[in-house]
Design a protein around this motif. Sequence first.
Motif, PDB file in Angstrom:
ATOM      1  N   LEU A  35      -8.779 -15.241  -1.588  1.00  0.00           N
ATOM      2  CA  LEU A  35      -8.400 -13.924  -2.099  1.00  0.00           C
ATOM      3  C   LEU A  35      -7.331 -13.253  -1.127  1.00  0.00           C
ATOM      4  O   LEU A  35      -6.202 -12.556  -1.649  1.00  0.00           O
ATOM      5  CB  LEU A  35      -9.545 -12.989  -2.177  1.00  0.00           C
ATOM      6  CG  LEU A  35      -9.157 -11.541  -2.929  1.00  0.00           C
ATOM      7  CD1 LEU A  35      -8.798 -11.725  -4.478  1.00  0.00           C
ATOM      8  CD2 LEU A  35     -10.230 -10.665  -2.986  1.00  0.00           C
ATOM      9  N   VAL A  36      -7.376 -12.941   0.011  1.00  0.00           N
ATOM     10  CA  VAL A  36      -6.400 -12.316   0.878  1.00  0.00           C
ATOM     11  C   VAL A  36      -5.203 -13.296   0.727  1.00  0.00           C
ATOM     12  O   VAL A  36      -4.014 -12.921   0.712  1.00  0.00           O
ATOM     13  CB  VAL A  36      -7.146 -12.507   2.585  1.00  0.00           C
ATOM     14  CG1 VAL A  36      -5.792 -12.092   3.316  1.00  0.00           C
ATOM     15  CG2 VAL A  36      -8.124 -11.520   2.543  1.00  0.00           C
ATOM     16  N   ASP A  37      -5.079 -14.546   0.937  1.00  0.00           N
ATOM     17  CA  ASP A  37      -3.963 -15.379   0.847  1.00  0.00           C
ATOM     18  C   ASP A  37      -3.275 -14.968  -0.809  1.00  0.00           C
ATOM     19  O   ASP A  37      -1.942 -15.063  -0.789  1.00  0.00           O
ATOM     20  CB  ASP A  37      -4.371 -16.891   0.774  1.00  0.00           C
ATOM     21  CG  ASP A  37      -4.557 -17.179   2.239  1.00  0.00           C
ATOM     22  OD1 ASP A  37      -4.318 -16.377   2.980  1.00  0.00           O
ATOM     23  OD2 ASP A  37      -5.334 -18.346   2.334  1.00  0.00           O
ATOM     24  N   LEU A  38      -4.118 -15.109  -1.713  1.00  0.00           N
ATOM     25  CA  LEU A  38      -3.607 -14.699  -2.920  1.00  0.00           C
ATOM     26  C   LEU A  38      -2.748 -13.201  -3.227  1.00  0.00           C
ATOM     27  O   LEU A  38      -1.683 -13.286  -3.726  1.00  0.00           O
ATOM     28  CB  LEU A  38      -4.693 -14.599  -4.256  1.00  0.00           C
ATOM     29  CG  LEU A  38      -4.147 -14.447  -5.657  1.00  0.00           C
ATOM     30  CD1 LEU A  38      -3.309 -15.273  -6.105  1.00  0.00           C
ATOM     31  CD2 LEU A  38      -5.301 -14.287  -6.504  1.00  0.00           C
ATOM     32  N   ARG A  40      -1.483 -11.676  -0.780  1.00  0.00           N
ATOM     33  CA  ARG A  40      -0.257 -11.877   0.022  1.00  0.00           C
ATOM     34  C   ARG A  40       0.689 -12.373  -0.685  1.00  0.00           C
ATOM     35  O   ARG A  40       2.136 -12.128  -0.511  1.00  0.00           O
ATOM     36  CB  ARG A  40      -0.630 -12.465   1.293  1.00  0.00           C
ATOM     37  CG  ARG A  40       0.429 -12.479   2.476  1.00  0.00           C
ATOM     38  CD  ARG A  40       0.246 -13.310   3.732  1.00  0.00           C
ATOM     39  NE  ARG A  40      -0.859 -12.623   4.354  1.00  0.00           N
ATOM     40  CZ  ARG A  40      -2.088 -13.213   4.734  1.00  0.00           C
ATOM     41  NH1 ARG A  40      -2.281 -14.497   4.017  1.00  0.00           N
ATOM     42  NH2 ARG A  40      -3.133 -12.621   5.215  1.00  0.00           N
ATOM     43  N   THR A  41       0.555 -13.455  -1.063  1.00  0.00           N
ATOM     44  CA  THR A  41       1.420 -14.249  -2.042  1.00  0.00           C
ATOM     45  C   THR A  41       1.868 -13.501  -3.516  1.00  0.00           C
ATOM     46  O   THR A  41       3.124 -13.261  -3.466  1.00  0.00           O
ATOM     47  CB  THR A  41       1.020 -15.443  -2.627  1.00  0.00           C
ATOM     48  OG1 THR A  41       0.258 -16.482  -1.541  1.00  0.00           O
ATOM     49  CG2 THR A  41       1.935 -16.463  -3.307  1.00  0.00           C
ATOM     50  N   GLU A  42       1.005 -12.750  -3.967  1.00  0.00           N
ATOM     51  CA  GLU A  42       1.563 -11.711  -5.155  1.00  0.00           C
ATOM     52  C   GLU A  42       2.475 -10.746  -4.593  1.00  0.00           C
ATOM     53  O   GLU A  42       3.376 -10.389  -5.264  1.00  0.00           O
ATOM     54  CB  GLU A  42       0.314 -11.223  -5.839  1.00  0.00           C
ATOM     55  CG  GLU A  42      -0.325 -12.323  -6.522  1.00  0.00           C
ATOM     56  CD  GLU A  42       0.309 -12.947  -7.841  1.00  0.00           C
ATOM     57  OE1 GLU A  42       1.316 -12.314  -8.075  1.00  0.00           O
ATOM     58  OE2 GLU A  42       0.008 -13.796  -8.188  1.00  0.00           O
ATOM     59  N   VAL A  43       2.215 -10.125  -3.463  1.00  0.00           N
ATOM     60  CA  VAL A  43       2.841  -9.009  -3.023  1.00  0.00           C
ATOM     61  C   VAL A  43       4.372  -9.446  -2.528  1.00  0.00           C
ATOM     62  O   VAL A  43       5.328  -8.795  -2.676  1.00  0.00           O
ATOM     63  CB  VAL A  43       2.256  -8.322  -1.500  1.00  0.00           C
ATOM     64  CG1 VAL A  43       3.447  -7.436  -0.915  1.00  0.00           C
ATOM     65  CG2 VAL A  43       0.894  -7.661  -2.142  1.00  0.00           C
ATOM     66  N   GLU A  44       4.378 -10.798  -2.059  1.00  0.00           N
ATOM     67  CA  GLU A  44       5.631 -11.221  -1.857  1.00  0.00           C
ATOM     68  C   GLU A  44       6.662 -11.725  -3.021  1.00  0.00           C
ATOM     69  O   GLU A  44       7.976 -11.393  -2.767  1.00  0.00           O
ATOM     70  CB  GLU A  44       5.577 -12.556  -0.731  1.00  0.00           C
ATOM     71  CG  GLU A  44       4.963 -12.270   0.367  1.00  0.00           C
ATOM     72  CD  GLU A  44       4.673 -13.515   1.246  1.00  0.00           C
ATOM     73  OE1 GLU A  44       4.905 -14.703   0.604  1.00  0.00           O
ATOM     74  OE2 GLU A  44       4.299 -13.587   2.317  1.00  0.00           O
ATOM     75  N   GLN A  45       5.996 -11.811  -3.960  1.00  0.00           N
ATOM     76  CA  GLN A  45       6.746 -12.517  -5.224  1.00  0.00           C
ATOM     77  C   GLN A  45       6.789 -11.279  -6.314  1.00  0.00           C
ATOM     78  O   GLN A  45       7.802 -11.249  -7.031  1.00  0.00           O
ATOM     79  CB  GLN A  45       5.907 -13.655  -6.040  1.00  0.00           C
ATOM     80  CG  GLN A  45       5.799 -14.758  -5.159  1.00  0.00           C
ATOM     81  CD  GLN A  45       4.815 -15.909  -5.880  1.00  0.00           C
ATOM     82  OE1 GLN A  45       4.254 -15.664  -6.942  1.00  0.00           O
ATOM     83  NE2 GLN A  45       4.964 -17.008  -5.295  1.00  0.00           N
ATOM     84  N   ASN A  46       6.104 -10.298  -6.287  1.00  0.00           N
ATOM     85  CA  ASN A  46       6.185  -9.161  -7.181  1.00  0.00           C
ATOM     86  C   ASN A  46       6.534  -7.932  -6.408  1.00  0.00           C
ATOM     87  O   ASN A  46       5.876  -7.451  -5.571  1.00  0.00           O
ATOM     88  CB  ASN A  46       4.923  -9.008  -8.157  1.00  0.00           C
ATOM     89  CG  ASN A  46       4.977  -8.011  -9.040  1.00  0.00           C
ATOM     90  OD1 ASN A  46       5.837  -7.316  -9.117  1.00  0.00           O
ATOM     91  ND2 ASN A  46       3.934  -8.107  -9.870  1.00  0.00           N
TER      92      ASN A  46
END
Length: 523
Positions: A35-38, A40-46
């Motif tokens: 969940l932490v990785d997800l 972090r990925t969403e913050v970078e993409q959105n």
Amino acid sequence: MALELKQNLRLSQQLVMTPQLQQAIKLLQLSRLELVDLIRTEVEQNPLLEEPAEGSEAELNEVPAEMVPILNESIEASELSVERPPDAQPDLKKAAEGDINRSEIDWEQYLDNYQTQHTAPSGSGGSSLDDMPSFEASLTRAKDLTEHLIEQLRMARLTKEEEQVGALIIGNLNRDGYLEIDKDLSIDGDGEGMTGRCDPVLTLALQSGCTAGTAEKVLKRIQRFDPVGCACRDLRECLLVQAHHFVTDGEGKDNPDAELLPAIIGKHLKSVETKKYSAIAKDLHVALDEVVAAIKLLSRLEPKPGRLYNGDEPQYITPDVYIMKVGDGYHTVLNDDGLSKLRISNHYRNALKDGANKGATKEFIQEKMRSAVWLIRSIHQRQRTIVKVTDSIIKFQRDFLDKGIAYLKPLILRDVAEDIGMHESTVSRVTTNKYVHTQQGIYELKFFFNSSISRVGGEDIASEAVKNQIKQIVAKEPADKPFSDQKIVEILRSQNVDIARRTVAKYREVLGILPSSKRKRYF
């Protein structure tokens, strides 16, 4: 029979798995690290997603004085912590009123004082350089097996050719320290091809261009490096190298029992595994006590010498939820440490309200807005569902929380699903890869769901409780006469637990307990 085409109207209901619903279901079964990785990925993409803690300190200089108390409360609510020296804590109220002018602060003098407080000599009341950790203690990572052996290889005073062969040997070691080379060798030369099964030493000699004797010599030298036993081809050779080192150079030099080690390892390693010590003593024409003493020394050898330098750091379990006892009741507390608190960016929210952006820009912002809102709602729904499931587990397993694993009750997913009004599949996803911290220890949420074992004249008992009883029975058994599975069945029946022998054997294998024939201990 004639075939014809017809058109019919029919109303039906079906569940459509939208991408948003799929994302919500996926979030339920993610572990904490995933969940932490997800996030972090969403913050970078959105670009519309941001963390509340970011930029909070930068906004303090732009707000009026009457907004400072409100901002101060919001910072405390978002758990923003910025490490500063003790004398550098800013007073928000004075900064808003203009009492402190940052341009008048002598930052060079401040930094000098800050460094002096942390690196002052021992005579000035601070810590001295002698108290600082050594250079080896400040390394970012530990030395692995390859680096450790290469360092010894360079100090072994070998020729350049031998060093090349040694580097090739060390490069072909696995994580346990054993030599692994593909034995299927194909060589082309003078227009002829040769394919065959070759010894690793011959393979190394062919690959490095040296003789087989040179490769064997370097291999024997590396096997005596620290840790002793590396670069061996199998377990028998690894133990033999360590045994010879133990007899000649180690502490067993003057130990008569160590003289039997090479013979036992070379011929009776299988008998040692099955603990047929009498057969070993008969074949070697020695007393049984001498064989037992030699095998006691054998147990001190390392079957996987390379694992001492594997470099794998332990992965500690971080619980997703805590069960805290307050008074006579238990309360569920979510563990939010390390999870980013997401919110929608005010910049893009205002840009969407202004109406200045049209066309593709507006459509892009709206799409990212929907994605961000759904992600935040899904995370909140995931956290609420975990709390609901944990609260329900507390209702069913109150005796376990109070008294321990012996009082664990049988529980299935349907019981919790009916209690919280959700589907069994939802409860299954929520309890997958989730851990809870209790007074009895840290357990996976799946641990509380187990089958039942019938008892004589009483309520059913959980299978985990029976496993714990089996573990305690084996721990208290005589070392020279371990209990068989049938004997364990009889002991459990004396404790009012009705269980079959095959079930005991199954639970024993799950617990990693060897059969009675291999549990017999002579020392």
